[in-house]
Scaffold this active site. Structure first.
Site, PDB file in Angstrom:
ATOM      1  N   ASP A 138      30.749  35.963  38.069  1.00  0.00           N
ATOM      2  CA  ASP A 138      31.445  36.376  36.855  1.00  0.00           C
ATOM      3  C   ASP A 138      30.476  37.182  36.003  1.00  0.00           C
ATOM      4  O   ASP A 138      29.553  36.626  35.419  1.00  0.00           O
ATOM      5  CB  ASP A 138      31.924  35.154  36.051  1.00  0.00           C
ATOM      6  CG  ASP A 138      33.109  34.455  36.714  1.00  0.00           C
ATOM      7  OD1 ASP A 138      33.199  34.517  37.960  1.00  0.00           O
ATOM      8  OD2 ASP A 138      33.919  33.844  35.998  1.00  0.00           O
ATOM      9  N   LYS A 203      38.648  39.566  33.926  1.00  0.00           N
ATOM     10  CA  LYS A 203      38.698  38.290  33.207  1.00  0.00           C
ATOM     11  C   LYS A 203      38.623  38.558  31.717  1.00  0.00           C
ATOM     12  O   LYS A 203      37.944  39.483  31.284  1.00  0.00           O
ATOM     13  CB  LYS A 203      37.523  37.444  33.702  1.00  0.00           C
ATOM     14  CG  LYS A 203      37.273  36.143  32.989  1.00  0.00           C
ATOM     15  CD  LYS A 203      36.137  35.367  33.675  1.00  0.00           C
ATOM     16  CE  LYS A 203      35.654  34.215  32.815  1.00  0.00           C
ATOM     17  NZ  LYS A 203      34.504  33.503  33.386  1.00  0.00           N
ATOM     18  N   LYS A 239      41.974  36.634  35.571  1.00  0.00           N
ATOM     19  CA  LYS A 239      41.492  35.317  35.143  1.00  0.00           C
ATOM     20  C   LYS A 239      41.417  35.243  33.625  1.00  0.00           C
ATOM     21  O   LYS A 239      40.498  35.768  33.026  1.00  0.00           O
ATOM     22  CB  LYS A 239      40.108  35.036  35.741  1.00  0.00           C
ATOM     23  CG  LYS A 239      39.496  33.705  35.272  1.00  0.00           C
ATOM     24  CD  LYS A 239      38.167  33.405  35.955  1.00  0.00           C
ATOM     25  CE  LYS A 239      37.512  32.171  35.337  1.00  0.00           C
ATOM     26  NZ  LYS A 239      36.169  31.901  35.884  1.00  0.00           N
TER      27      LYS A 239
END
Lengths: 307, 294
Positions: A138, A203, A239
């Site tokens: 991430d 995300k 996400k």
């Protein structure tokens, strides 16, 4: 002279703020009961990136988190979660604990949460996490560069991280609360999607700033994913992270995905929830659906309340 | 020109706010003596659902830790202040009892006065019940052994139809004075006085969420009181069938049930209906040792 922003918006289009907010308000009005609710709750469990990102994390805490990820409930019909999301230092422990499971090890990297250290260091952090056993990375984008209009630089940084990831999947954190407008969120989504690979994710947030995922900013991003998919055929995952604490919220997000992207995105390879306390509430509501009795939060592990 | 009177929308007091039922349902309550006619509508009372009960429990859980950590002295002061508020609004409250048909004029005045006295009575117990109910236990060793009282948590209260104000307050006061929070179901037949009580609680110093009052039908809500595992105890005036329901649910969710018989025509003005043992019903005892001189 036209700015880089207006050039980009000519290409990808802008966001109708009132329309988006009107649209997401409708998502919260769907009546989902009984079996469909149970299905939704279990699907949400299978999409959770069970997260701990605190300065006080220890290998022991990660071990218990992994245990919970493998078997969230006594009920065998409740699936394991999608991934465990931790700091790079702890990846080697999590990789050991999850070795024989389908659960992924996700690590935040690139000097999370600010993304403001030299690129070489950030890339080294990614390579170390991957070699320690991370399946997913991430990363955070450099919001300063984005807001200064340095789009090429932003994209080059993301490309460099893609390369450093190797086989690992990448999730690009836009940190929407620092992008200020829906137009910027859409723009950043496109910049990221243009350089990442099929199956990678975008995300919303780090969860470390005051603002985090909302239905509206998530909707801007999944519409960007839809438009990008229709134009190029490349499917990018989504996400939302931060601020999703209740099962009811999770169901609202699933409604948004179902009605915007369709069933193909209703699985953990294309949709994830970044959350720490959400899992407990999902388990609590599953238990309620099964027994018919409302459950106290302290019957579920790591609940904060005890009263 | 004739003035159009402004009527009040009765709402329930939950989490420090006045809300309608999430279902939007209401049931009409008529003024005394006008039960059959269209005229004399006192108000449309919220017909709360089990979801409203669930939300009220969440509100009670939120208010709980702060309330339990306050000093007993402070809790006593707050309950005393509530007594003061009720005293200064006794005419309005007596009116609510008479107009809803729960009571005659004389009886209503007595019920309100006794309610004030009851609040003062339990306010006085606030920093004393621990001395009476707790203990320093005799041991043969160089340490102390104490038994101390702690609140249970969230307590459900199901009120009586007789004395819809005094009965309800007599159930609430001993529960909250010990640091518990409560979720109440007001009298089904005479809910209006409990609505007015909610308005009173809102202007007292009691933090929002400590007392939450719902109105609605017993048969819809008693089963949820029984099975909700976050409700640690139930203080109820119930008939035989409801009592069984509560006890079955309590066995499953492990909660304490204090049931008074509804059919007996309880006289809540009786001095016997107030005692330190009503406080004891909803506390947990913790026994702990402590070295001498440390």
């Amino acid at each position: 002279m036209r700015t880089s922003f207006s050039k980009l918006f000519d290409e990808i289009g802008t966001v109708d703020q009132v329309g988006i907010e009107e649209r997401v308000a409708k998502f919260t009005t769907r009546s989902i009961k009984k079996n469909s609710k149970l299905w939704g709750l279990k699907t949400a469990v299978s999409m959770v990136d069970l997260t701990t990102l605190e300065g006080k994390d220890t290998p022991g805490k990660v071990a218990s988190l992994c245990q919970k990820a493998r078997r969230p409930s006594f009920d065998p019909s409740v699936p394991p979660v999608a991934a465990v999301c931790i700091y790079p230092f702890l990846v080697k422990y999590a990789a050991r604990w999850l070795a024989d499971t389908p659960i992924k090890v996700a690590s935040v990297a690139t000097s999370f949460p600010s993304g403001q250290s030299p690129l070489a260091l950030r890339l080294e952090e990614v390579r170390t996490a991957v070699s320690d056993g991370a399946d997913e990375i991430d990363m955070v984008i450099n919001r300063g560069l984005f807001l200064a209009g340095e789009f090429n630089a932003v994209q080059e940084e993301i490309s460099a991280v893609v390369e450093a990831c190797g086989d690992a999947q990448l999730k690009v954190i836009l940190e929407v609360s620092e992008l200020d407008t829906y137009d910027n969120i859409r723009a950043a989504s496109f910049l990221a999607m243009q350089v990442i690979r099929q199956g990678d994710f975008i995300k919303t947030s780090t969860g470390k700033t005051s603002g985090s995922a909302t239905l509206a900013n998530t909707q801007v991003m999944i519409e960007a994913i839809r438009d990008f998919y229709l134009a190029t055929g490349i499917a990018i995952g989504m996400k939302p992270a931060g601020g999703i604490r209740t099962a009811k919220q999770a169901l609202h997000y699933l409604v948004a995905v179902k009605e915007t992207l369709g069933d193909a995105w209703l699985n953990s390879s294309r949709y994830r929830f970044g959350a720490s306390s959400l899992l407990n509430d999902l388990l609590r509501q599953i238990e309620k659906e099964k027994t018919g009795a409302y459950q106290a939060p302290y019957y579920f592990t790591e609940a904060a309340e005890s009263y | 020109m004739a003035r159009i009177p402004v009527t009040k929308t009765p709402k329930v007091y939950v989490g420090g706010q006045f809300i309608r039922s999430e279902s939007g349902r209401v049931f009409p309550v008529r003024e005394a003596g006008s039960r059959k006619r269209e005229a004399g509508l006192l108000g449309n009372i919220p017909q709360c659902t089990r979801k409203d009960l669930r939300n009220a429990v969440e509100a009670a859980a939120k208010a709980g830790p702060d309330w339990a950590q306050r000093t007993p002295y402070n809790r006593g002061q707050i309950l005393y202040r509530l007594g003061e508020m009720l005293e200064s609004r006794s005419a309005e409250m007596a009116d609510a009892l008479v107009i809803s048909g729960a009571s005659t004029k004389t009886a209503a005045a007595k019920e309100v006065a006794t309610s004030v006295d009851r609040l003062i009575y339990y306010a006085g117990w606030s920093d004393k019940y621990e001395q009476v109910l707790g203990n320093t236990n005799p041991v043969a060793g160089p340490f102390f052994n104490f038994t101390v009282a702690e609140p249970m948590g969230i307590v459900g209260i199901i009120a009586d139809d007789a004395f819809p104000l005094l009965g309800l307050l007599s159930q609430i006061a001993p529960v909250i004075i010990a640091g518990n929070t409560c979720v109440c179901l007001a009298s089904q037949e005479f809910p209006y006085p409990a609505i007015v009580l909610g308005e009173l609680l809102a202007v007292s110093d009691l933090p929002g969420g400590v007392v939450n009052i719902l109105t609605g039908f017993r048969k819809e809500l008693v089963p949820t009181f029984a099975t909700h595992t976050h409700i640690r105890g139930v203080n109820a005036v119930v008939n035989q069938e409801e009592k069984k329901q509560l006890q079955l649910g309590a066995a499953e969710s492990i909660k304490r049930v204090r049931a008074r018989k509804r059919d007996d025509g309880l006289d809540w003005t009786d001095a016997k209906s107030q005692s330190v043992y009503d406080i004891r019903d909803f506390i947990e005892f913790k026994t702990t040792w402590h070295p001498i001189g440390a």
